[in-house]
Write an enzyme that holds these catalytic residues in place. Structure first.
Site, PDB file in Angstrom:
ATOM      1  N   ASP A 208       4.714   0.436  11.999  1.00  0.00           N
ATOM      2  CA  ASP A 208       3.489  -0.194  11.484  1.00  0.00           C
ATOM      3  C   ASP A 208       3.334  -1.646  11.908  1.00  0.00           C
ATOM      4  O   ASP A 208       2.308  -2.261  11.620  1.00  0.00           O
ATOM      5  CB  ASP A 208       3.447  -0.111   9.951  1.00  0.00           C
ATOM      6  CG  ASP A 208       3.305   1.319   9.489  1.00  0.00           C
ATOM      7  OD1 ASP A 208       3.555   1.584   8.306  1.00  0.00           O
ATOM      8  OD2 ASP A 208       2.980   2.177  10.324  1.00  0.00           O
TER       9      ASP A 208
ATOM     10  N   ARG B  35      -8.487  -0.484   4.736  1.00  0.00           N
ATOM     11  CA  ARG B  35      -7.620   0.518   4.091  1.00  0.00           C
ATOM     12  C   ARG B  35      -6.263  -0.101   3.751  1.00  0.00           C
ATOM     13  O   ARG B  35      -5.613   0.312   2.805  1.00  0.00           O
ATOM     14  CB  ARG B  35      -7.404   1.709   5.027  1.00  0.00           C
ATOM     15  CG  ARG B  35      -8.644   2.533   5.285  1.00  0.00           C
ATOM     16  CD  ARG B  35      -8.298   3.750   6.073  1.00  0.00           C
ATOM     17  NE  ARG B  35      -7.136   4.395   5.486  1.00  0.00           N
ATOM     18  CZ  ARG B  35      -6.375   5.281   6.137  1.00  0.00           C
ATOM     19  NH1 ARG B  35      -6.663   5.610   7.371  1.00  0.00           N
ATOM     20  NH2 ARG B  35      -5.341   5.840   5.539  1.00  0.00           N
TER      21      ARG B  35
ATOM     22  N   ARG C 196       0.092  14.426  12.742  1.00  0.00           N
ATOM     23  CA  ARG C 196       0.515  14.231  11.345  1.00  0.00           C
ATOM     24  C   ARG C 196       0.757  15.573  10.627  1.00  0.00           C
ATOM     25  O   ARG C 196       0.090  15.907   9.653  1.00  0.00           O
ATOM     26  CB  ARG C 196      -0.500  13.390  10.567  1.00  0.00           C
ATOM     27  CG  ARG C 196      -1.031  12.161  11.254  1.00  0.00           C
ATOM     28  CD  ARG C 196      -0.031  11.025  11.398  1.00  0.00           C
ATOM     29  NE  ARG C 196       0.445  10.441  10.180  1.00  0.00           N
ATOM     30  CZ  ARG C 196      -0.125   9.370   9.588  1.00  0.00           C
ATOM     31  NH1 ARG C 196      -1.191   8.844  10.102  1.00  0.00           N
ATOM     32  NH2 ARG C 196       0.369   8.878   8.482  1.00  0.00           N
TER      33      ARG C 196
ATOM     34  N   LYS D 199       0.854  -1.206   0.000  1.00  0.00           N
ATOM     35  CA  LYS D 199       0.000   0.000   0.000  1.00  0.00           C
ATOM     36  C   LYS D 199       0.883   1.247   0.000  1.00  0.00           C
ATOM     37  O   LYS D 199       0.663   2.177  -0.770  1.00  0.00           O
ATOM     38  CB  LYS D 199      -0.874  -0.002   1.240  1.00  0.00           C
ATOM     39  CG  LYS D 199      -1.526   1.333   1.564  1.00  0.00           C
ATOM     40  CD  LYS D 199      -2.419   1.300   2.773  1.00  0.00           C
ATOM     41  CE  LYS D 199      -1.740   1.536   4.065  1.00  0.00           C
ATOM     42  NZ  LYS D 199      -1.505   2.934   4.413  1.00  0.00           N
ATOM     43  N   ASN D 200       1.912   1.259   0.854  1.00  0.00           N
ATOM     44  CA  ASN D 200       2.713   2.469   1.042  1.00  0.00           C
ATOM     45  C   ASN D 200       3.743   2.704  -0.051  1.00  0.00           C
ATOM     46  O   ASN D 200       4.458   3.707  -0.019  1.00  0.00           O
ATOM     47  CB  ASN D 200       3.349   2.477   2.428  1.00  0.00           C
ATOM     48  CG  ASN D 200       2.285   2.629   3.509  1.00  0.00           C
ATOM     49  OD1 ASN D 200       1.139   2.963   3.211  1.00  0.00           O
ATOM     50  ND2 ASN D 200       2.643   2.359   4.738  1.00  0.00           N
TER      51      ASN D 200
ATOM     52  N   CYS E 180      -4.943  12.136  12.390  1.00  0.00           N
ATOM     53  CA  CYS E 180      -5.768  10.935  12.575  1.00  0.00           C
ATOM     54  C   CYS E 180      -5.494  10.428  13.987  1.00  0.00           C
ATOM     55  O   CYS E 180      -4.809  11.071  14.758  1.00  0.00           O
ATOM     56  CB  CYS E 180      -5.426   9.887  11.527  1.00  0.00           C
ATOM     57  SG  CYS E 180      -3.783   9.279  11.740  1.00  0.00           S
TER      58      CYS E 180
HETATM   59  C1  EPZ Z   1       4.062   6.904   6.241  1.00  0.00           C
HETATM   60  O1  EPZ Z   1       3.275   7.916   6.825  1.00  0.00           O
HETATM   61  C2  EPZ Z   1       3.159   5.686   6.133  1.00  0.00           C
HETATM   62  N1  EPZ Z   1       2.014   6.008   5.279  1.00  0.00           N
HETATM   63  C3  EPZ Z   1       2.688   5.286   7.534  1.00  0.00           C
HETATM   64  O2  EPZ Z   1       1.920   4.102   7.383  1.00  0.00           O
HETATM   65  C4  EPZ Z   1       3.906   4.973   8.396  1.00  0.00           C
HETATM   66  O3  EPZ Z   1       3.486   4.652   9.693  1.00  0.00           O
HETATM   67  C5  EPZ Z   1       4.835   6.197   8.421  1.00  0.00           C
HETATM   68  O4  EPZ Z   1       5.187   6.567   7.063  1.00  0.00           O
HETATM   69  C6  EPZ Z   1       6.114   5.942   9.192  1.00  0.00           C
HETATM   70  O5  EPZ Z   1       6.800   4.852   8.619  1.00  0.00           O
HETATM   71  C7  EPZ Z   1       2.184   5.993   3.945  1.00  0.00           C
HETATM   72  O6  EPZ Z   1       3.270   5.745   3.433  1.00  0.00           O
HETATM   73  C8  EPZ Z   1       0.963   6.297   3.117  1.00  0.00           C
HETATM   74  P1  EPZ Z   1       6.077  10.304   8.367  1.00  0.00           P
HETATM   75  P2  EPZ Z   1       3.837   9.436   6.848  1.00  0.00           P
HETATM   76  O7  EPZ Z   1       5.945  11.555   7.587  1.00  0.00           O
HETATM   77  O8  EPZ Z   1       4.585   9.729   5.604  1.00  0.00           O
HETATM   78  C9  EPZ Z   1       6.358  13.594  11.713  1.00  0.00           C
HETATM   79  C10 EPZ Z   1       0.192   2.623   7.752  1.00  0.00           C
HETATM   80  O9  EPZ Z   1      -0.079   2.029   8.790  1.00  0.00           O
HETATM   81  N2  EPZ Z   1       6.256  14.572  10.617  1.00  0.00           N
HETATM   82  O10 EPZ Z   1       7.315   9.490   8.238  1.00  0.00           O
HETATM   83  O11 EPZ Z   1       2.710  10.335   7.215  1.00  0.00           O
HETATM   84  C11 EPZ Z   1       5.000  12.948  11.974  1.00  0.00           C
HETATM   85  O12 EPZ Z   1       4.263  13.736  12.854  1.00  0.00           O
HETATM   86  C12 EPZ Z   1       0.557   4.088   7.801  1.00  0.00           C
HETATM   87  O13 EPZ Z   1       0.258   2.099   6.607  1.00  0.00           O
HETATM   88  C13 EPZ Z   1       6.468  15.915  10.899  1.00  0.00           C
HETATM   89  O14 EPZ Z   1       6.718  16.308  12.047  1.00  0.00           O
HETATM   90  O15 EPZ Z   1       4.842   9.339   8.066  1.00  0.00           O
HETATM   91  C14 EPZ Z   1       5.345  11.630  12.584  1.00  0.00           C
HETATM   92  O16 EPZ Z   1       5.507  11.796  13.976  1.00  0.00           O
HETATM   93  C15 EPZ Z   1       0.293   4.686   9.169  1.00  0.00           C
HETATM   94  N3  EPZ Z   1       6.361  16.828   9.894  1.00  0.00           N
HETATM   95  C16 EPZ Z   1       6.705  11.294  11.961  1.00  0.00           C
HETATM   96  O17 EPZ Z   1       7.186  12.485  11.333  1.00  0.00           O
HETATM   97  C17 EPZ Z   1       6.082  16.441   8.602  1.00  0.00           C
HETATM   98  O18 EPZ Z   1       6.033  17.327   7.719  1.00  0.00           O
HETATM   99  C18 EPZ Z   1       6.628  10.205  10.906  1.00  0.00           C
HETATM  100  O19 EPZ Z   1       5.791  10.670   9.899  1.00  0.00           O
HETATM  101  C19 EPZ Z   1       5.879  15.082   8.335  1.00  0.00           C
HETATM  102  C20 EPZ Z   1       5.973  14.153   9.362  1.00  0.00           C
END
Ligand code: EPZ
Length: 419
Positions: A304, A396, A121, A22-23, A116
């Site tokens: 995850d 999802r 996020r 998915k990701n 969420c």
């Molecule tokens: C991706 O989300 C995945 N989703 C998530 O999978 C996964 O848990 C996550 O990466 C971490 O591996 C998809 O790929 C669609 P991040 P993403 O930006 O990109 C902070 C699932 O279960 N952050 O790496 O949203 C944020 O708050 C889902 O399949 C900022 O501070 O994750 C978080 O604490 C859930 N500022 C941390 O980074 C930003 O601009 C990780 O977020 C962006 C993120």
């Protein structure tokens, strides 16, 4: 409302084929905006999230034909830089169209993606990257507008190796003038799959999978055929399913190098694992040992799979611990597991799990897609029937989940139930 019912039925046995990730599919679908010729994607999982982003892309003018797990995309009809508010609010990953739109049309209007259950996020790192490439960002009434006459390559340092920010900025930079260097970026396998897809279309992305990615801007991208990598998180979920039921499962269509941290943790626990090419055999053992887990950006232990391991550790004699460093609120499944009889103490970012607890079938709620999977795992070894609600979360991220579990001998079904 749909619910999933699960009853215990002893060790799971047999083989299961893992779907496309998915990701990886979501950012690659967003990146199809950058193409100017036909794109064919294979092994695209049939998931709610994929349906939503497909609708977002159709709303932007792309033509998309679906034949089971193969999507054929004609991006030539791209005619809008505004993402539908409704669809955007349904799935935050739709925000990944921002970078490609900015690159192709020099403009991208998006509503602010909702947070969420697992955390606020934020998207500050995405916007910081777009600004560094020369985009003007304005935010009014919950809508973000990014505009740039021309995007110019730059050196960008990410405060946190955000997966989404790395993907969005990479996609914005592939058509920018000059070279972009992205430092302290995410190294997840899905980032590598996206870079491979972009390079097949004529982009020049180097270093994906390391903490520094270099992108040399090009004039335009064409089209390509691409097969989505297998879903390491789905694979990990079934590995835990074998461990928690003391089963013997062969998991096919896996890239074992994507699961090093997961294999290491299961073996540390006492689970037997045999890898053979794209197959992993997982044999659950009695008397597993308690372990300490800390979630980290890749190649660390994946956040995850944190919930799924929490279910397993309720069945392990002694005290285990899980520290969640990636999201600020990703322990909501602990309350649901406690309802089933688990002994878990959550203090800030740490969960202490004391096993072995007898679990009882209960009415529980999926609080996010991985938590939903974790409840199915716990229900497999609970006494009596478990009824899981809010299963739209599970749909999802998991393709045909009941079918796959049933094939391994689980007693699991989906029902329609009013309350
Ligand atoms: C991706 O989300 C995945 N989703 C998530 O999978 C996964 O848990 C996550 O990466 C971490 O591996 C998809 O790929 C669609 P991040 P993403 O930006 O990109 C902070 C699932 O279960 N952050 O790496 O949203 C944020 O708050 C889902 O399949 C900022 O501070 O994750 C978080 O604490 C859930 N500022 C941390 O980074 C930003 O601009 C990780 O977020 C962006 C993120």
């Amino acid at each position: 409302m749909e619910k999933i019912l699960v009853k215990p039925n002893g060790p799971l046995k047999g083989s299961v084929r893992i779907s496309g990730a998915k990701n990886a599919a979501l950012p690659i679908l967003a990146a199809s905006i950058l193409g100017t010729e036909e794109i064919v994607l294979e092994d695209v999982p049939e998931l709610k999230d994929v349906e939503i982003i497909t609708e977002v892309l159709r709303g932007l003018g792309l033509k998309i034909k679906k034949d089971k797990n193969t999507l054929t995309i004609d991006p030539k009809g791209l005619n809008s830089y505004e993402t539908d508010y409704e669809l955007m609010s349904k799935m935050r990953a739709s925000f990944l169209v921002m970078g490609p739109l900015l690159a192709r049309l020099s403009k991208a209007y998006n509503s602010l993606p909702g947070g969420c259950n697992i955390g606020s996020r934020p998207i500050d790192l995405h916007l910081k990257g777009f600004s560094a490439l020369g985009a003007k960002i304005t935010m009014t009434h919950g809508e973000i507008k990014a505009e740039a006459e021309k995007l110019i390559g730059n050196r960008i340092y990410l405060d946190f190796p955000s997966v989404g920010a790395t993907e969005n900025i990479m996609m914005a930079a592939v058509l920018a003038e000059g070279e972009t260097t992205l430092e302290n970026c995410a190294m997840e396998p899905e980032i590598v799959d996206l870079a491979n897809f972009l390079n097949k279309m004529g982009a020049r992305v180097m270093g994906a999978g390391t903490s520094t990615i270099k992108i040399k801007g090009v004039e335009k991208l064409t089209g390509c055929n691409h097969q989505i990598i297998p879903d390491r998180i789905e694979a990990g979920t079934f590995m835990v399913a074998s461990a928690i039921t003391q089963g013997d499962i062969e998991i096919d269509n896996v890239i074992t190098s994507h699961l090093k941290s997961v294999i290491a943790k299961l073996e540390e626990c006492g689970v037997e694992i045999k890898t053979n090419g794209s197959k992993i055999r997982v044999i659950g053992r009695e008397n597993l040992k308690p372990i300490a887990i800390k979630t980290l950006p890749h190649p660390g232990f994946p956040t995850d799979l944190q919930a799924q391991f929490m279910s397993l550790l309720t069945q392990v004699e002694g005290q285990s611990s899980i520290i969640e460093t990636v999201f600020e609120n990703r322990f909501m499944h602990a309350d649901e597991l406690i309802k089933m009889g688990a002994s878990i103490k959550v203090i800030d970012r740490e969960a202490l799990i004391t096993g072995k607890s007898k679990l009882y079938g209960s009415k529980v709620r999926a609080t996010d897609l991985r938590a939903g999977a974790a409840l199915i795992l716990a229900a497999l070894v609970s006494e009596g029937e478990t009824e899981i609600s809010d299963i739209y979360h599970i749909d999802r991220g998991y393709e045909k989940i009941e079918e796959k579990f049933r094939k391994l001998g689980a007693k699991i079904e989906r029902i329609e139930k009013e309350n």
